[in-house]
Each structure stands twice: as C-alpha cells, then as structure tokens.
Design a protein around this motif. Sequence first.
Motif, PDB file in Angstrom:
ATOM      1  N   ILE A   1      -6.795   3.776  -3.890  1.00  0.00           N
ATOM      2  CA  ILE A   1      -6.036   2.991  -4.878  1.00  0.00           C
ATOM      3  C   ILE A   1      -6.989   2.397  -5.924  1.00  0.00           C
ATOM      4  O   ILE A   1      -6.714   2.430  -7.132  1.00  0.00           O
ATOM      5  CB  ILE A   1      -5.237   1.885  -4.164  1.00  0.00           C
ATOM      6  CG1 ILE A   1      -4.170   2.521  -3.258  1.00  0.00           C
ATOM      7  CG2 ILE A   1      -4.597   0.929  -5.162  1.00  0.00           C
ATOM      8  CD1 ILE A   1      -3.380   1.536  -2.454  1.00  0.00           C
ATOM      9  N   TYR A   2      -8.096   1.883  -5.458  1.00  0.00           N
ATOM     10  CA  TYR A   2      -9.087   1.303  -6.379  1.00  0.00           C
ATOM     11  C   TYR A   2      -9.597   2.363  -7.352  1.00  0.00           C
ATOM     12  O   TYR A   2      -9.693   2.120  -8.567  1.00  0.00           O
ATOM     13  CB  TYR A   2     -10.242   0.708  -5.575  1.00  0.00           C
ATOM     14  CG  TYR A   2     -11.382   0.201  -6.425  1.00  0.00           C
ATOM     15  CD1 TYR A   2     -11.341  -1.074  -6.982  1.00  0.00           C
ATOM     16  CD2 TYR A   2     -12.497   1.007  -6.667  1.00  0.00           C
ATOM     17  CE1 TYR A   2     -12.391  -1.543  -7.780  1.00  0.00           C
ATOM     18  CE2 TYR A   2     -13.547   0.557  -7.466  1.00  0.00           C
ATOM     19  CZ  TYR A   2     -13.495  -0.721  -8.011  1.00  0.00           C
ATOM     20  OH  TYR A   2     -14.516  -1.168  -8.797  1.00  0.00           O
TER      21      TYR A   2
ATOM     22  N   MET B   1      -8.708  -7.353   7.442  1.00  0.00           N
ATOM     23  CA  MET B   1      -8.791  -6.868   6.061  1.00  0.00           C
ATOM     24  C   MET B   1     -10.126  -7.246   5.435  1.00  0.00           C
ATOM     25  O   MET B   1     -10.723  -6.460   4.673  1.00  0.00           O
ATOM     26  CB  MET B   1      -7.642  -7.473   5.251  1.00  0.00           C
ATOM     27  CG  MET B   1      -7.638  -7.056   3.774  1.00  0.00           C
ATOM     28  SD  MET B   1      -6.604  -8.122   2.761  1.00  0.00           S
ATOM     29  CE  MET B   1      -7.568  -9.628   2.742  1.00  0.00           C
TER      30      MET B   1
ATOM     31  N   GLN C   1     -11.138   4.099  -0.595  1.00  0.00           N
ATOM     32  CA  GLN C   1     -10.632   3.210  -1.629  1.00  0.00           C
ATOM     33  C   GLN C   1      -9.902   4.004  -2.709  1.00  0.00           C
ATOM     34  O   GLN C   1     -10.195   3.917  -3.905  1.00  0.00           O
ATOM     35  CB  GLN C   1     -11.781   2.398  -2.239  1.00  0.00           C
ATOM     36  CG  GLN C   1     -12.466   1.474  -1.245  1.00  0.00           C
ATOM     37  CD  GLN C   1     -13.513   0.582  -1.892  1.00  0.00           C
ATOM     38  OE1 GLN C   1     -13.973   0.865  -3.000  1.00  0.00           O
ATOM     39  NE2 GLN C   1     -13.886  -0.489  -1.213  1.00  0.00           N
TER      40      GLN C   1
ATOM     41  N   PHE D   1      -1.406  -4.844   4.179  1.00  0.00           N
ATOM     42  CA  PHE D   1      -0.100  -4.380   4.671  1.00  0.00           C
ATOM     43  C   PHE D   1      -0.266  -3.473   5.891  1.00  0.00           C
ATOM     44  O   PHE D   1       0.540  -3.527   6.828  1.00  0.00           O
ATOM     45  CB  PHE D   1       0.642  -3.621   3.564  1.00  0.00           C
ATOM     46  CG  PHE D   1       1.202  -4.513   2.506  1.00  0.00           C
ATOM     47  CD1 PHE D   1       1.664  -5.779   2.815  1.00  0.00           C
ATOM     48  CD2 PHE D   1       1.287  -4.084   1.177  1.00  0.00           C
ATOM     49  CE1 PHE D   1       2.187  -6.614   1.830  1.00  0.00           C
ATOM     50  CE2 PHE D   1       1.800  -4.914   0.194  1.00  0.00           C
ATOM     51  CZ  PHE D   1       2.254  -6.180   0.517  1.00  0.00           C
ATOM     52  N   GLY D   2      -1.308  -2.645   5.885  1.00  0.00           N
ATOM     53  CA  GLY D   2      -1.538  -1.777   7.035  1.00  0.00           C
ATOM     54  C   GLY D   2      -1.830  -2.577   8.292  1.00  0.00           C
ATOM     55  O   GLY D   2      -1.275  -2.286   9.366  1.00  0.00           O
TER      56      GLY D   2
ATOM     57  N   LEU E   1      -5.516  -5.194  -5.399  1.00  0.00           N
ATOM     58  CA  LEU E   1      -4.478  -4.263  -4.941  1.00  0.00           C
ATOM     59  C   LEU E   1      -4.971  -3.404  -3.782  1.00  0.00           C
ATOM     60  O   LEU E   1      -4.212  -3.094  -2.856  1.00  0.00           O
ATOM     61  CB  LEU E   1      -4.029  -3.380  -6.111  1.00  0.00           C
ATOM     62  CG  LEU E   1      -3.192  -4.083  -7.197  1.00  0.00           C
ATOM     63  CD1 LEU E   1      -2.923  -3.136  -8.355  1.00  0.00           C
ATOM     64  CD2 LEU E   1      -1.863  -4.578  -6.601  1.00  0.00           C
ATOM     65  N   GLN E   2      -6.239  -3.000  -3.836  1.00  0.00           N
ATOM     66  CA  GLN E   2      -6.784  -2.194  -2.736  1.00  0.00           C
ATOM     67  C   GLN E   2      -6.799  -2.997  -1.443  1.00  0.00           C
ATOM     68  O   GLN E   2      -6.391  -2.509  -0.391  1.00  0.00           O
ATOM     69  CB  GLN E   2      -8.215  -1.751  -3.095  1.00  0.00           C
ATOM     70  CG  GLN E   2      -8.907  -0.933  -2.016  1.00  0.00           C
ATOM     71  CD  GLN E   2      -8.280   0.442  -1.823  1.00  0.00           C
ATOM     72  OE1 GLN E   2      -8.037   1.159  -2.792  1.00  0.00           O
ATOM     73  NE2 GLN E   2      -7.992   0.802  -0.583  1.00  0.00           N
ATOM     74  N   TYR E   3      -7.219  -4.266  -1.521  1.00  0.00           N
ATOM     75  CA  TYR E   3      -7.241  -5.122  -0.332  1.00  0.00           C
ATOM     76  C   TYR E   3      -5.820  -5.431   0.138  1.00  0.00           C
ATOM     77  O   TYR E   3      -5.559  -5.521   1.349  1.00  0.00           O
ATOM     78  CB  TYR E   3      -8.001  -6.413  -0.633  1.00  0.00           C
ATOM     79  CG  TYR E   3      -9.485  -6.311  -0.400  1.00  0.00           C
ATOM     80  CD1 TYR E   3     -10.053  -6.710   0.790  1.00  0.00           C
ATOM     81  CD2 TYR E   3     -10.325  -5.786  -1.388  1.00  0.00           C
ATOM     82  CE1 TYR E   3     -11.421  -6.603   1.012  1.00  0.00           C
ATOM     83  CE2 TYR E   3     -11.684  -5.676  -1.189  1.00  0.00           C
ATOM     84  CZ  TYR E   3     -12.224  -6.078   0.022  1.00  0.00           C
ATOM     85  OH  TYR E   3     -13.573  -5.962   0.233  1.00  0.00           O
ATOM     86  N   THR E   4      -4.882  -5.602  -0.815  1.00  0.00           N
ATOM     87  CA  THR E   4      -3.482  -5.871  -0.442  1.00  0.00           C
ATOM     88  C   THR E   4      -2.901  -4.702   0.326  1.00  0.00           C
ATOM     89  O   THR E   4      -2.165  -4.882   1.311  1.00  0.00           O
ATOM     90  CB  THR E   4      -2.641  -6.152  -1.702  1.00  0.00           C
ATOM     91  OG1 THR E   4      -3.221  -7.249  -2.419  1.00  0.00           O
ATOM     92  CG2 THR E   4      -1.202  -6.498  -1.325  1.00  0.00           C
ATOM     93  N   TRP E   5      -3.219  -3.499  -0.129  1.00  0.00           N
ATOM     94  CA  TRP E   5      -2.754  -2.297   0.574  1.00  0.00           C
ATOM     95  C   TRP E   5      -3.294  -2.262   2.003  1.00  0.00           C
ATOM     96  O   TRP E   5      -2.577  -1.973   2.951  1.00  0.00           O
ATOM     97  CB  TRP E   5      -3.200  -1.058  -0.191  1.00  0.00           C
ATOM     98  CG  TRP E   5      -2.959   0.237   0.543  1.00  0.00           C
ATOM     99  CD1 TRP E   5      -3.876   1.011   1.131  1.00  0.00           C
ATOM    100  CD2 TRP E   5      -1.692   0.864   0.760  1.00  0.00           C
ATOM    101  NE1 TRP E   5      -3.293   2.106   1.711  1.00  0.00           N
ATOM    102  CE2 TRP E   5      -1.929   2.041   1.506  1.00  0.00           C
ATOM    103  CE3 TRP E   5      -0.385   0.558   0.404  1.00  0.00           C
ATOM    104  CZ2 TRP E   5      -0.919   2.903   1.898  1.00  0.00           C
ATOM    105  CZ3 TRP E   5       0.636   1.425   0.795  1.00  0.00           C
ATOM    106  CH2 TRP E   5       0.361   2.574   1.530  1.00  0.00           C
ATOM    107  N   GLY E   6      -4.570  -2.598   2.166  1.00  0.00           N
ATOM    108  CA  GLY E   6      -5.131  -2.661   3.511  1.00  0.00           C
ATOM    109  C   GLY E   6      -4.495  -3.755   4.347  1.00  0.00           C
ATOM    110  O   GLY E   6      -4.282  -3.604   5.552  1.00  0.00           O
TER     111      GLY E   6
END
Length: 740
Positions: A332-333, A28, A330, A356-357, A349-354
């Motif tokens: 979400i960002y 991430m 990006q 989870f992936g 939030l953008q990094y959190t989404w990544g």
Amino acid sequence: MDTKLKNYHKLTEVIVALVILLPSLAMMIIRPHYIRQQNKQENLSFTESGLLNQLVENCYVLYGEELQSKNNNTLSAYDMFFSTGETKTAESTSSETTDSQDYTDIDSVVYDMEEKYNDWQSDFSHLRTYLEYDVLDGESKDIIDTNRGSTEEKNSLYTALSNMRTRGVLDEDSEYAFAAIVEYNENGTVKSTSFLSQQKGAESQMLNEIAKQNPTEEFSDYYNFRRTFQKPQSRIYCFAMINAVLPDFLESDYSYYLETGSYNGDLLVLCLALAGFVALGALLLPFVQPLQTGEEKIFHTPFEIIFVTGICAISIAESILTDPSALNTQAIYNVLTSIGTPELPATILQYTWGLFGWIALFAVVYWTVGCLRTMLTMGLKRYIKKRVLIYRIWPWLCKLCRNTYDGLLHINLKDDSNRALLKIVLINFIILGFISLMWFFGIGALVVYSIALFFLLRKYLRRIQDQYQLLLEATNELAKGNLNGTIPEDLGVFEPFREEISKIQTGFSKAVDEEVKSTKMKTDLITNVSHDLKTPLTAIITYVDLLKQEDLPEEERKRYIQILDQKANRLKILIEDLFEISKATSKTVTLNIMDIDIVSLLRQVKLELQDKIDATDLVFRWQLPEEKVILPLDSQRTYRVFENLLVNITKYAMPGTRVYVNMENTENHVKIIMKNISATELNFNPSEITERFVRGDSSRNTEGSGLGLAIAKSFTELQGGRLEVLTDADLFTVEITFLK
C-alpha cells in the motif's frame, strides 16, 4: 433501568474493543520495528548463509567466461575444467583417462558437468546486478572491472579493499556491506581468501575451506572419474555489495543467499502472550455480572466452524510471525507513494492496514475462546448435543455410510462401473480435502484416516470373501449334480451370478431331460424296430413254411405268394426309411438344390397319390396359387416331404371328413398348411409326433414304419425350412414354412 443497561452494554463494548485493540496496536508497532532491526547488517550471520558457496562458484563462472572469450565460445564446461584449456571434444577427452581408472562413463561426466556449470551461471546471473566484482591476474592487473570503470579513472576493487583486508574488517564508514577476495596461484591452488564485514568472524576461514573443496567430487563416486578439476590459475577474484544495495537485495527474490535462520521466534512468543491476554479477557469478562456478556448469539456458533476458523487463524499467524519477510513488502505504501501521495499519509495508511489485520486476528482469538467458554457453563455432554454439528447429523452420517457401504457390496457387475468408481473417488476427495485444510495437523488426521481406511477395507474384503464362499458352495453343489439347490443368503457384489447359476441349473435340467428323452427314444427305437421288422419277417417265415406243403392248392399258393410279396415290400420300405432317417439325422444327406416351382411339385404329388386318395372316403380341398412359386430346394426330398404328409393323412384321417391343403405366398416366406380330422383321439404331445417311430395310434395297428413325419421334418429342416405340428381337439394341422 434501561438506561443503566445501555450504559453497561456500551461499557462492555468498550472493554472488549480495548482487549482486542491494545494487543493489535502492540503487534502493529513492534513487528515492523523488530524486522528492521533484524535486517540490519550487523545482525547478518554470513557463516550460516549460502553466500560463501555462491562466491566460490562465481569464481568458476568468471574463469569459464574468460576461457570462452579466448576460444570464441567453443569450449564445453568439461573442456574448461578438465583440460589444459585447448578446445577438445568429448571423444578426445575420453581417451585421456588415466591408468588408475577402471571404468568411466565419459558421456555422463560431460553432461553432468555441463548441467552443473549452467546452474553456477544461473545463480551468478541473479547476483550480478547487486554485486561489484573484479578479476585480476597474478601481477594484480585488472582483467575484468565491470562496475568501477577503467583503472585510469578509479582504483580497482582489489586496491580499495587492500587496506581493510589487513585488518580483517571493513571500516565503519565503508560503503560496503561485505566484501570477499579469493586468490589462486599459477597451479590453481587457493593461495588466500578474505571475507570482510563490519564484524570480525570466521567467514574468511570458511571461505578458504570451501574454495579448496573439489566441486565435482561426486563424479569419482558415481562414475569412477579420476581427472583433476582445474581451478582458476593466477587469478584474484574480488566481490563486494554496497550498503545502499543491501536492503533491495534482502527484499528481492534472491535474498535466500543471505537467509541465515537467525530469527528465533521472538515475534511468535510475543504474539502468543498477547493472544493469552485476549483469551483471558474472553474467559473472565462474562463473570462480571453487570457487563452481561458471553451469551450473545455470536458465541453460539457450532464447534466445527470454530475449529476450522481457529486452525486457519493459527496457521496464518504462524506463517507471518515465523517468516518476517511475509507481508513485509509494504504494497500500500509503495502504490500510494508512486502516485504522489506524501510519505506520512502513505505510512499511516500502511500501518492502518496492518492494524486491521491484527484486529481481525485477535478478534478471532476472543471469539473462539468465548465460544469454547460455553463448554464450561453448559457442561461437555450438553455442549456436544447442542453445539457439535457432527453429533446432530451423526445418525444421518451413519445411515449414509451404511448405504454407501452396502452399495459398494452390491455393485452390479453387469452395469457400467464408472459411476461406482466416481462415487468412491469423490468420497475420498472430500475426506482428503478436509484433511488438507488442517495444515500440519493434517498429518495426524491422515494417519487416523489411513488406519480407519485399513480396517474398513479389511472388513469390506472379508465380506467379499464370505460372499465368494457362498457362491463357491453353490457351484460345488451344482458340480455334484444337485440341480435344485438354492442360495438363501445375499451374495452382495456377486448377486448377478445368482441369475446365471439359475440359468445353468435350468440348462443342466434341460440337458438331463433331453438325455433322458434321448435314452427313452433309443429304447423305443430298439423296441419299435424289433416289432416292425419282426412282424413282416414272421409273416414271411410263416407263409414260406406253408408254401413248402406239397399238396397245397394252386390258388392258395398264389395267394400266399402275393402276401409274401406284400410283406417283403413292407420290410423293404421300412429298411429304406430307416436309412433315410439315419442319414438325415447325421446330416450326411447330399442335397441337390435348384430352383423349383413348389406349386407344380405339390400338384405332381397329388396326381401320384390320386389312387390312394380316391380309395379313401375323404374330401380334399386344395387352395394353391395360380402363379408359380419358385424356391431353391431339393425337388426329390421336398417331394418326399409332401408325399409322407399326404400318405399320413390318408391313413389317419377320419373317413367322410374334409382335408384342407393351402399354400400362402407372402413377401418373405411360403407356408403350406395341411389340416384334417383325426380318426383317433389326439392325446399325444404334438412336439413328439415328429420323433422316430412315434404314431398317433399307440397300438401300432396301422400299416407304416412310424418314420413318415420324422423324415418329413428332417428333410424340411435340412433345406432351411420349419415343420410344426399343431393340434386342436381332433383337428390335426401340419405347417411347413420355407423362407424366400
């Protein structure tokens, strides 16, 4: 003890979570940083991109726009680059070919040049919003300066780049990411080229080589076209892109102009190393006894599901890691910041989404290796029996394949073939669908499938050929005259032909029987005609000899003459009947069809034969309609039919019995029924009694030609009717039916 187990269980969960989470955090953080570094301008390699070619093509587009502006948009692409600049049509240019040309398809050249110029315009339209460009004449005066304003307000782009041009690189504090200058002299020859970036390289030399090339060189190969491509004359073209625009351009749909392929798979190598760490954890953790992991139900998943999931995960990871632009927008960002969310929460939030992936990806790695690890503990043979679905359903699949194969071998050619074709297409679609899910592994699967399909089709074709050979042997036997041959083996797809062959055998047998019967009838005809002609003829000869006696008494002479008269009349009647039946059989009888009252006609026959009827000891019962029954018939032939049948009754009916003559008048037909009791036993076939020279008394002692019923049947059928003979013990019945 239970508390201790719970603690170990929690510890196991924590360790597994860390094994998955740590690589996910690493990817991430590292992937976005790596991509940003790769996208910096110092890492751009312009010599490996398509930008240099595009810049030269931009020169041609700007030159064409200049010519169009001067000529009110009347020039074609061919006119602009293969003439002196005047407006010319394709017809006029076709006459300007040089003597060195053997043949030129000028219409094709005009069309292809127009297509090429349209492509140049389309590509340049993509770059216009990101580029600053300037066009100057041979005296360095601005012709076009779209982005920097008039020369009174600002210096031209050419002037801005002149100082840096001498050094061959852009200043470190320059606002430009790159810049290019292409100069043409008054003859259209490339005078000089310069490509400027913050790193000095061979771009200027490459740009010069590209600018000197003939962009329509393929015309000479395809069309034997020898005219010279006219490049811009006395023009200087300047292009530049500022640093502020470069990131937007790299994220746009047109960034392929700067795609250099410089990414060397570093991210993929890193991801594989981290995946190896996760796989190692999945393999080793179950061997730590206190942790008691590795035997959970989640690791008992069938092999097929593991395989498909693993292939999907590998494909997704490969596409993300080898293409840094993938999933790098990006989204979400951008959405969160557009609605007013502060940058820090949006970034988190953008990094959190990544995260989870990546957790999902490494979790699949851990789960896949954990499932396959049981192969080591269970043994390969036991694993296949317990965890491979195909092994469990293999007998069912084999049976299904055999049934499908047999079904294809036994396609009923009489039925609609759409169902069979749909089944074949559906099976092929399912197989190819599974192969397509394998991505690059699908090529190998497709090769295996093609080989298997080849052998399957070859086996199927050979089976069809064997079945065809059986069918061919059966038809050959039939051609040789073997009408009783059978086909013991299965004919498969040709099975419907078994019934058709049986029909042919039946038809041939019937034809043979008919031929045998016809031959027998011909023999009987000769025999009967000889007998029936010989009998009266012999009597005539005998009595003629008697009449030659001179001392013959007068009374004897008269009696002999009377007998001669009877025999001659019988011979005459026999010959007339022969002619009648011959004409009726050969269909040469001319019918005189008219509307007649069939009731009156039957009554007339009755009156004509009343003397013969009275001479017998028979009681006739007539049941005829009172009203008229009109039918379109030949009265003479119909009269002959009724006469022959009634005369036949007077000859062969048992004396002292009753004879019934009925007529039924219905809506659709008229039926005449004659019934009598035979004087002799009816031991013949009713269907044969209407043949020529066939009589009820086989001894042929009764007087007659034996043609009465045959004539009656022939005349009835010639008029569209039907005559049937029925017997029941000694009851003899004749039914005549005429349709209305």
